[in-house]
Design a protein around this motif. Sequence first.
Motif, mmCIF file in Angstrom:
data_model
loop_
_atom_site.group_PDB
_atom_site.id
_atom_site.type_symbol
_atom_site.label_atom_id
_atom_site.label_comp_id
_atom_site.label_asym_id
_atom_site.label_seq_id
_atom_site.Cartn_x
_atom_site.Cartn_y
_atom_site.Cartn_z
ATOM 1 N N PHE A 28 -10.692 8.964 -16.477
ATOM 2 C CA PHE A 28 -11.599 9.653 -15.562
ATOM 3 C C PHE A 28 -12.925 10.036 -16.211
ATOM 4 O O PHE A 28 -13.868 10.409 -15.506
ATOM 5 N N SER A 29 -13.027 9.921 -17.520
ATOM 6 C CA SER A 29 -14.315 10.188 -18.171
ATOM 7 C C SER A 29 -15.347 9.125 -17.796
ATOM 8 O O SER A 29 -16.551 9.348 -17.939
ATOM 9 N N ALA A 30 -14.872 7.970 -17.309
ATOM 10 C CA ALA A 30 -15.773 6.893 -16.895
ATOM 11 C C ALA A 30 -15.961 6.861 -15.377
ATOM 12 O O ALA A 30 -16.508 5.897 -14.833
ATOM 13 N N VAL A 31 -15.500 7.913 -14.683
ATOM 14 C CA VAL A 31 -15.543 7.958 -13.218
ATOM 15 C C VAL A 31 -16.376 9.155 -12.776
ATOM 16 O O VAL A 31 -16.237 10.253 -13.306
ATOM 17 N N GLU A 32 -17.254 8.942 -11.793
ATOM 18 C CA GLU A 32 -18.098 10.021 -11.274
ATOM 19 C C GLU A 32 -17.528 10.670 -10.020
ATOM 20 O O GLU A 32 -17.760 11.849 -9.768
ATOM 21 N N ALA A 33 -16.816 9.879 -9.204
ATOM 22 C CA ALA A 33 -16.241 10.422 -7.978
ATOM 23 C C ALA A 33 -15.016 9.612 -7.592
ATOM 24 O O ALA A 33 -14.941 8.407 -7.849
ATOM 25 N N VAL A 34 -14.072 10.288 -6.945
ATOM 26 C CA VAL A 34 -12.886 9.638 -6.386
ATOM 27 C C VAL A 34 -12.822 9.986 -4.909
ATOM 28 O O VAL A 34 -12.877 11.164 -4.532
ATOM 29 N N ALA B 264 0.834 -1.210 0.000
ATOM 30 C CA ALA B 264 0.000 0.000 0.000
ATOM 31 C C ALA B 264 0.864 1.254 0.000
ATOM 32 O O ALA B 264 0.530 2.253 -0.646
ATOM 33 N N ARG B 265 1.993 1.218 0.716
ATOM 34 C CA ARG B 265 2.842 2.390 0.851
ATOM 35 C C ARG B 265 3.760 2.589 -0.361
ATOM 36 O O ARG B 265 4.312 3.673 -0.545
ATOM 37 N N ARG B 266 3.922 1.565 -1.173
ATOM 38 C CA ARG B 266 4.782 1.662 -2.350
ATOM 39 C C ARG B 266 3.986 1.908 -3.637
ATOM 40 O O ARG B 266 4.561 1.960 -4.720
ATOM 41 N N TRP B 267 2.676 2.054 -3.502
ATOM 42 C CA TRP B 267 1.855 2.329 -4.689
ATOM 43 C C TRP B 267 2.248 3.660 -5.320
ATOM 44 O O TRP B 267 2.542 4.637 -4.624
ATOM 45 N N THR B 268 2.270 3.693 -6.658
ATOM 46 C CA THR B 268 2.545 4.937 -7.382
ATOM 47 C C THR B 268 1.452 5.173 -8.419
ATOM 48 O O THR B 268 0.844 4.225 -8.932
ATOM 49 N N TYR B 269 1.218 6.425 -8.698
ATOM 50 C CA TYR B 269 0.204 6.813 -9.684
ATOM 51 C C TYR B 269 0.868 7.130 -11.010
ATOM 52 O O TYR B 269 1.792 7.951 -11.076
ATOM 53 N N GLU B 270 0.406 6.497 -12.061
ATOM 54 C CA GLU B 270 0.907 6.770 -13.404
ATOM 55 C C GLU B 270 -0.112 7.647 -14.134
ATOM 56 O O GLU B 270 -1.223 7.196 -14.424
ATOM 57 N N PRO B 271 0.231 8.914 -14.416
ATOM 58 C CA PRO B 271 -0.711 9.798 -15.116
ATOM 59 C C PRO B 271 -1.215 9.154 -16.412
ATOM 60 O O PRO B 271 -0.443 8.562 -17.168
ATOM 61 N N GLY B 272 -2.516 9.247 -16.616
ATOM 62 C CA GLY B 272 -3.127 8.667 -17.809
ATOM 63 C C GLY B 272 -3.548 7.220 -17.637
ATOM 64 O O GLY B 272 -4.159 6.644 -18.547
ATOM 65 N N SER B 273 -3.244 6.620 -16.489
ATOM 66 C CA SER B 273 -3.577 5.205 -16.284
ATOM 67 C C SER B 273 -5.055 4.986 -15.970
ATOM 68 O O SER B 273 -5.551 3.862 -16.057
ATOM 69 N N TYR C 93 1.611 10.078 -0.248
ATOM 70 C CA TYR C 93 0.957 11.387 -0.141
ATOM 71 C C TYR C 93 1.029 12.124 -1.474
ATOM 72 O O TYR C 93 0.012 12.565 -2.021
ATOM 73 N N SER C 94 2.237 12.257 -2.024
ATOM 74 C CA SER C 94 2.424 12.988 -3.280
ATOM 75 C C SER C 94 1.772 12.280 -4.454
ATOM 76 O O SER C 94 1.206 12.920 -5.355
ATOM 77 N N GLN C 95 1.825 10.942 -4.437
ATOM 78 C CA GLN C 95 1.219 10.180 -5.533
ATOM 79 C C GLN C 95 -0.305 10.366 -5.542
ATOM 80 O O GLN C 95 -0.912 10.537 -6.598
ATOM 81 N N THR C 96 -0.917 10.331 -4.364
ATOM 82 C CA THR C 96 -2.370 10.509 -4.286
ATOM 83 C C THR C 96 -2.754 11.933 -4.642
ATOM 84 O O THR C 96 -3.779 12.167 -5.306
ATOM 85 N N ALA D 58 -1.241 13.832 -6.755
ATOM 86 C CA ALA D 58 -1.147 13.926 -8.214
ATOM 87 C C ALA D 58 -2.392 13.324 -8.872
ATOM 88 O O ALA D 58 -2.927 13.872 -9.850
ATOM 89 N N LEU D 59 -2.874 12.201 -8.332
ATOM 90 C CA LEU D 59 -4.103 11.598 -8.862
ATOM 91 C C LEU D 59 -5.279 12.560 -8.701
ATOM 92 O O LEU D 59 -6.076 12.746 -9.632
ATOM 93 N N VAL D 60 -5.388 13.169 -7.519
ATOM 94 C CA VAL D 60 -6.482 14.106 -7.260
ATOM 95 C C VAL D 60 -6.422 15.290 -8.217
ATOM 96 O O VAL D 60 -7.456 15.729 -8.742
ATOM 97 N N GLU D 61 -5.241 15.807 -8.472
ATOM 98 C CA GLU D 61 -5.104 16.945 -9.386
ATOM 99 C C GLU D 61 -5.593 16.587 -10.783
ATOM 100 O O GLU D 61 -6.232 17.405 -11.460
ATOM 101 N N ASP D 62 -5.299 15.376 -11.229
ATOM 102 C CA ASP D 62 -5.788 14.933 -12.539
ATOM 103 C C ASP D 62 -7.299 14.728 -12.516
ATOM 104 O O ASP D 62 -8.017 15.173 -13.421
ATOM 105 N N ALA D 63 -7.789 14.069 -11.476
ATOM 106 C CA ALA D 63 -9.198 13.690 -11.425
ATOM 107 C C ALA D 63 -10.113 14.889 -11.265
ATOM 108 O O ALA D 63 -11.197 14.942 -11.868
ATOM 109 N N ARG D 64 -9.723 15.872 -10.461
ATOM 110 C CA ARG D 64 -10.635 16.953 -10.094
ATOM 111 C C ARG D 64 -10.990 17.878 -11.259
ATOM 112 O O ARG D 64 -11.891 18.703 -11.133
#
Length: 315
Positions: free
Chosen positions: A117-123, A105-114, A136-139, A141-147
């Motif tokens: 979000f057009s198929a997602v209503e909420a995160v 869980a702590r080693r998870w990373t977010y890959e932009p574009g993975s 913290y930083s990876q999540t 970054a995901l929020v910045e893309d999703a929002r």
Amino acid sequence: MLLSCGDALIDFMPASTADGRDGYVTAVGGSCLNVAVAMARLDAPSGLVGGISTDMFGAMIADHAQRSKVDLAHADRSEHETTLAFVRFVEGEPHYAFYDDGTAARRWTYEPGSIDFSAVEAVHVGSTTLISDPTYSQTLALVEDARRTVTISFDPNCRPALVRDRADYAARMEEFARRADIVRLSDVDFAYLHGDADEDAKAAELLAGNASLVVLTRGAEGVTAWHRVAGKIEVPAPQITLADTIGAGDSFQGALLAALRETGTIGRPRLAAMSAAALREVLGFAVACAAVTCSRVGADPPYRSEVAIRLGQGA
């Protein structure tokens, strides 16, 4: 789809052995996994984003998620160990000892574009993986893309046992709160992050920024919510025979998001324009779901039929 991003772990729950000794039993948990399970059991299409181990405990987590129909397409499987949490109750409140260094869980990373979000209503984001880097930083970054297009839900679900610098942690939680459309805190979390600050003033501060809805859950005393249009609303908690409170907030959060989706108010414009009556109905449903969870041991969110029975709607 509704996505929940963050922790999935194994809780070791206190129990007594047959010969009277203290022992532990395992239960699948993790706040963000619990939220995903709660949404799925209420018939909302949901998925988990985060790291899950391929070890024995990771297999338990994956099986539990899939039995509840949680989509794991965005969950990264790795050979790193599973986070473990040992639970102890103090005056009815669960306290945790975490074993979390270098875990999947702590080693998870977010890959932009993975994630499409057009198929997602909420995160939804929250809990232990927001405490420190790298997650913290990876999540964030995901929020910045999703929002840009997606409603963001945030629950800090504070775990003081893992916090090394309280002021730094509080600042990190503010970063997420400022980006969220929905902010939920328990009264315990509010006290940990904001001390004796005025609740109305803090809610007004968040509503003056990005948030449309701020919710404070108070256990047996119910829920207080603040909304840009609907104003301040209080919803009581039903009387139950309490088993424990583990997962109650997660069940509430998952039910809140599932109900907003079902009523067509989870999208940012309609969320911001909700009436007091519509919001009260959604909050009442979420409180009923949390009550079911509190009536049984561990983080065990209810299925839709169980909530219908509690609300007097039949099976």
